[in-house]
Motif scaffolding. Structure first.
Motif, PDB file in Angstrom:
ATOM      1  N   TYR A  54       0.831  -1.203   0.000  1.00 53.40           N
ATOM      2  CA  TYR A  54       0.000   0.000   0.000  1.00 53.40           C
ATOM      3  C   TYR A  54       0.867   1.254   0.000  1.00 53.40           C
ATOM      4  N   LEU A  55       1.903   1.294   0.839  1.00 50.11           N
ATOM      5  CA  LEU A  55       2.779   2.468   0.894  1.00 50.11           C
ATOM      6  C   LEU A  55       3.508   2.665  -0.426  1.00 50.11           C
ATOM      7  N   ASN A  56       3.853   1.570  -1.090  1.00 49.58           N
ATOM      8  CA  ASN A  56       4.544   1.679  -2.378  1.00 49.58           C
ATOM      9  C   ASN A  56       3.679   2.361  -3.416  1.00 49.58           C
ATOM     10  N   PHE A  57       2.393   2.011  -3.460  1.00 48.41           N
ATOM     11  CA  PHE A  57       1.506   2.620  -4.454  1.00 48.41           C
ATOM     12  C   PHE A  57       0.940   3.962  -3.977  1.00 48.41           C
ATOM     13  N   ARG A  58       0.905   4.162  -2.671  1.00 47.53           N
ATOM     14  CA  ARG A  58       0.449   5.459  -2.166  1.00 47.53           C
ATOM     15  C   ARG A  58       1.487   6.553  -2.435  1.00 47.53           C
ATOM     16  N   PHE A  59       2.751   6.195  -2.323  1.00 45.75           N
ATOM     17  CA  PHE A  59       3.836   7.138  -2.597  1.00 45.75           C
ATOM     18  C   PHE A  59       4.723   6.564  -3.700  1.00 45.75           C
ATOM     19  N   PHE A  60       4.144   6.390  -4.859  1.00 44.73           N
ATOM     20  CA  PHE A  60       4.828   5.722  -5.966  1.00 44.73           C
ATOM     21  C   PHE A  60       5.803   6.695  -6.632  1.00 44.73           C
ATOM     22  N   ASP A  61       7.095   6.309  -6.644  1.00 46.55           N
ATOM     23  CA  ASP A  61       8.108   7.190  -7.237  1.00 46.55           C
ATOM     24  C   ASP A  61       8.885   6.534  -8.369  1.00 46.55           C
ATOM     25  N   PHE A  62       8.545   5.300  -8.735  1.00 45.89           N
ATOM     26  CA  PHE A  62       9.144   4.582  -9.868  1.00 45.89           C
ATOM     27  C   PHE A  62      10.678   4.639  -9.806  1.00 45.89           C
ATOM     28  N   LEU A  63      11.209   3.909  -8.835  1.00 46.85           N
ATOM     29  CA  LEU A  63      12.658   3.781  -8.653  1.00 46.85           C
ATOM     30  C   LEU A  63      13.327   5.132  -8.388  1.00 46.85           C
ATOM     31  N   GLY A  64      12.610   6.043  -7.766  1.00 43.19           N
ATOM     32  CA  GLY A  64      13.190   7.318  -7.394  1.00 43.19           C
ATOM     33  C   GLY A  64      13.068   8.415  -8.421  1.00 43.19           C
ATOM     34  N   LEU A  65      12.450   8.155  -9.569  1.00 40.27           N
ATOM     35  CA  LEU A  65      12.352   9.181 -10.607  1.00 40.27           C
ATOM     36  C   LEU A  65      11.421  10.318 -10.203  1.00 40.27           C
ATOM     37  N   PHE A  66      10.418  10.011  -9.361  1.00 33.94           N
ATOM     38  CA  PHE A  66       9.486  11.041  -8.928  1.00 33.94           C
ATOM     39  C   PHE A  66       9.729  11.431  -7.470  1.00 33.94           C
ATOM     40  N   ARG A  67      10.956  11.293  -7.007  1.00 41.27           N
ATOM     41  CA  ARG A  67      11.268  11.615  -5.622  1.00 41.27           C
ATOM     42  C   ARG A  67      10.970  13.095  -5.349  1.00 41.27           C
ATOM     43  N   GLY A  68      10.269  13.331  -4.270  1.00 38.54           N
ATOM     44  CA  GLY A  68       9.849  14.684  -3.949  1.00 38.54           C
ATOM     45  C   GLY A  68       8.417  14.953  -4.371  1.00 38.54           C
ATOM     46  N   GLN A  69       7.979  14.323  -5.458  1.00 36.99           N
ATOM     47  CA  GLN A  69       6.606  14.453  -5.931  1.00 36.99           C
ATOM     48  C   GLN A  69       6.067  13.075  -6.311  1.00 36.99           C
ATOM     49  N   PRO A  70       5.936  12.182  -5.332  1.00 36.87           N
ATOM     50  CA  PRO A  70       5.453  10.828  -5.645  1.00 36.87           C
ATOM     51  C   PRO A  70       4.007  10.851  -6.112  1.00 36.87           C
ATOM     52  N   LEU A  71       3.666   9.819  -6.875  1.00 34.73           N
ATOM     53  CA  LEU A  71       2.312   9.683  -7.389  1.00 34.73           C
ATOM     54  C   LEU A  71       1.465   8.857  -6.423  1.00 34.73           C
ATOM     55  N   ASN A  72       0.208   9.205  -6.321  1.00 35.17           N
ATOM     56  CA  ASN A  72      -0.751   8.439  -5.525  1.00 35.17           C
ATOM     57  C   ASN A  72      -1.584   7.590  -6.473  1.00 35.17           C
ATOM     58  N   LEU A  73      -1.262   6.281  -6.513  1.00 35.80           N
ATOM     59  CA  LEU A  73      -1.959   5.369  -7.418  1.00 35.80           C
ATOM     60  C   LEU A  73      -3.127   4.660  -6.759  1.00 35.80           C
ATOM     61  N   THR A  74      -3.316   4.854  -5.456  1.00 32.89           N
ATOM     62  CA  THR A  74      -4.462   4.222  -4.799  1.00 32.89           C
ATOM     63  C   THR A  74      -5.752   4.873  -5.282  1.00 32.89           C
ATOM     64  N   GLY A  75      -6.791   4.081  -5.315  1.00 34.72           N
ATOM     65  CA  GLY A  75      -8.056   4.565  -5.849  1.00 34.72           C
ATOM     66  C   GLY A  75      -8.172   4.427  -7.345  1.00 34.72           C
ATOM     67  N   THR A  76      -7.149   3.859  -7.993  1.00 35.73           N
ATOM     68  CA  THR A  76      -7.151   3.634  -9.440  1.00 35.73           C
ATOM     69  C   THR A  76      -6.871   2.157  -9.712  1.00 35.73           C
ATOM     70  N   TYR A  77      -6.919   1.797 -10.976  1.00 35.78           N
ATOM     71  CA  TYR A  77      -6.627   0.419 -11.370  1.00 35.78           C
ATOM     72  C   TYR A  77      -5.131   0.168 -11.539  1.00 35.78           C
ATOM     73  N   TRP A  78      -4.299   1.176 -11.403  1.00 36.44           N
ATOM     74  CA  TRP A  78      -2.874   1.020 -11.669  1.00 36.44           C
ATOM     75  C   TRP A  78      -2.180   0.023 -10.740  1.00 36.44           C
ATOM     76  N   PRO A  79      -2.494  -0.044  -9.445  1.00 37.35           N
ATOM     77  CA  PRO A  79      -1.845  -1.086  -8.636  1.00 37.35           C
ATOM     78  C   PRO A  79      -2.067  -2.493  -9.172  1.00 37.35           C
ATOM     79  N   PHE A  80      -3.272  -2.794  -9.628  1.00 37.67           N
ATOM     80  CA  PHE A  80      -3.558  -4.120 -10.171  1.00 37.67           C
ATOM     81  C   PHE A  80      -2.847  -4.324 -11.511  1.00 37.67           C
ATOM     82  N   ILE A  81      -2.795  -3.275 -12.319  1.00 39.03           N
ATOM     83  CA  ILE A  81      -2.119  -3.385 -13.615  1.00 39.03           C
ATOM     84  C   ILE A  81      -0.634  -3.640 -13.433  1.00 39.03           C
ATOM     85  N   LEU A  82       0.006  -2.871 -12.553  1.00 42.05           N
ATOM     86  CA  LEU A  82       1.448  -3.009 -12.350  1.00 42.05           C
ATOM     87  C   LEU A  82       1.795  -4.356 -11.714  1.00 42.05           C
ATOM     88  N   MET A  83       0.995  -4.803 -10.755  1.00 39.66           N
ATOM     89  CA  MET A  83       1.263  -6.107 -10.149  1.00 39.66           C
ATOM     90  C   MET A  83       1.074  -7.236 -11.159  1.00 39.66           C
TER      91      MET A  83
END
Length: 314
Positions: A133-162
């Motif tokens: 949950y924390l990984n998808f709540r503060f998703f930074d894609f290997l540090g590329l979005f560090r400082g401005q992480p994406l919030n993927l919860t509430g979307t289908y992206w966690p299921f797609i990525l897994m």
């Protein structure tokens, strides 16, 4: 009695015992479903009629109608079907590729990777739910979005990525099924494709996939059923969305409240108890599992063939 007559009677007795055994096993499997269907058709009069056991005296579809309305069945069914189909197709594609690679290509660490894939089946999903949950709540894609992480919860992206990374629910089992099935396919098919100039991916897509349809159907069925019935992942990553398992959970109380407000007899007679909840809950459960039963009836021939072949080879 002649030897032929004895053999004939022996076959008849064996056939009779086999039939009785199969009927008994079928009853044990189907009895809960038959009971739920019978209960869902009962009216309130049948519920308190001591002579009614299996067959209602006054069957009614009122319980199904109430659950259809209060479960918001159409919208919940659409969301559940879309999510289950999406994850199943993605897991089917990725897990079949991984299974093919582990079955046909030998490289350092291949057995370790396969062992780790099987080991994931032993890890309870609750154990990794918080870091997931924390990984998808503060998703930074290997540090590329560090400082401005994406919030993927509430979307289908966690299921797609897994699903794309073979880290979804029971993906280790799907990899095992495809690996075992592909290992049982003749290698001459791939050798002929390589001689014709096809590469590994072309061989996989145009030669192996058409011959692995039963294994693919089994993987798809398992993935679809588990995602359809999933409660943990959906409530974690998509809280507040109305999927069928979540819709069923609170529908009974909403039905009881609506009837209590609309029907004075409901409160005075005291029928809003656990028995009444069982009527509408059974109706809702049947509405949830009905699409799965239809899907299995359509694809059961491939499912049985795949399970049989997967258990024999390898």
């Amino acid at each position: 009695m002649s030897l032929a007559a004895k053999e004939k009677w022996r076959k008849r007795i064996v056939a009779l015992l086999r039939t009785v055994l199969l009927i008994g096993i079928a009853y044990v499997i189907l009895q809960p479903l038959i009971y739920r269907f019978s209960t869902a058709l009962m009216s309130m009069e049948d519920l308190y009629d001591q002579s009614v056991r299996w067959i209602p005296r006054k069957p009614t579809l009122r319980n199904f109608r109430l659950m259809w309305e209060h479960m918001e069945y159409v919208s919940a069914f659409g969301r559940s079907f879309f999510l289950a189909a999406l994850t199943s197709v993605l897991q089917l594609f990725t897990c079949s590729m991984v299974g093919y690679g582990l079955a046909r290509f030998k490289f350092p660490g291949s057995q370790i990777i396969f062992g780790l894939a099987i080991f994931t089946l032993m890890i309870p999903p609750q154990l990794i739910m918080t870091p997931s949950y924390l990984n998808f709540r503060f998703f930074d894609f290997l540090g590329l979005f560090r400082g401005q992480p994406l919030n993927l919860t509430g979307t289908y992206w966690p299921f797609i990525l897994m699903s794309l990374t073979c880290t979804g629910f029971r993906c280790g089992l799907y990899i095992f099924i495809m690996r075992q099935f592909i290992r049982g396919m003749p290698k001459e098919l791939e050798e002929a494709a390589y001689i014709d100039g096809a590469g590994p991916f072309t061989t996989f897509w145009r030669v192996m996939i058409p011959g692995a349809v039963p294994g693919l159907v089994t993987t798809f069925l398992f993935s679809f059923v588990w995602q359809w019935n999933d409660y943990l992942y959906v409530t974690t990553f998509m809280a507040g969305r109305n999927f069928l398992p979540q819709a069923l959970e609170g529908a009974a109380s909403r039905v009881a409240k609506a009837i209590d407000e609309a029907d004075a007899l409901a409160s005075s007679s005291g029928f809003l108890d656990d028995h009444f909840y069982s009527l509408i809950n059974n109706a809702g459960m049947l509405m949830v599992i009905l699409p799965l039963l239809i899907l299995y009836i359509i694809l059961q021939r491939y499912f049985v063939e795949s399970v049989e072949r997967t258990g024999i080879v390898g």
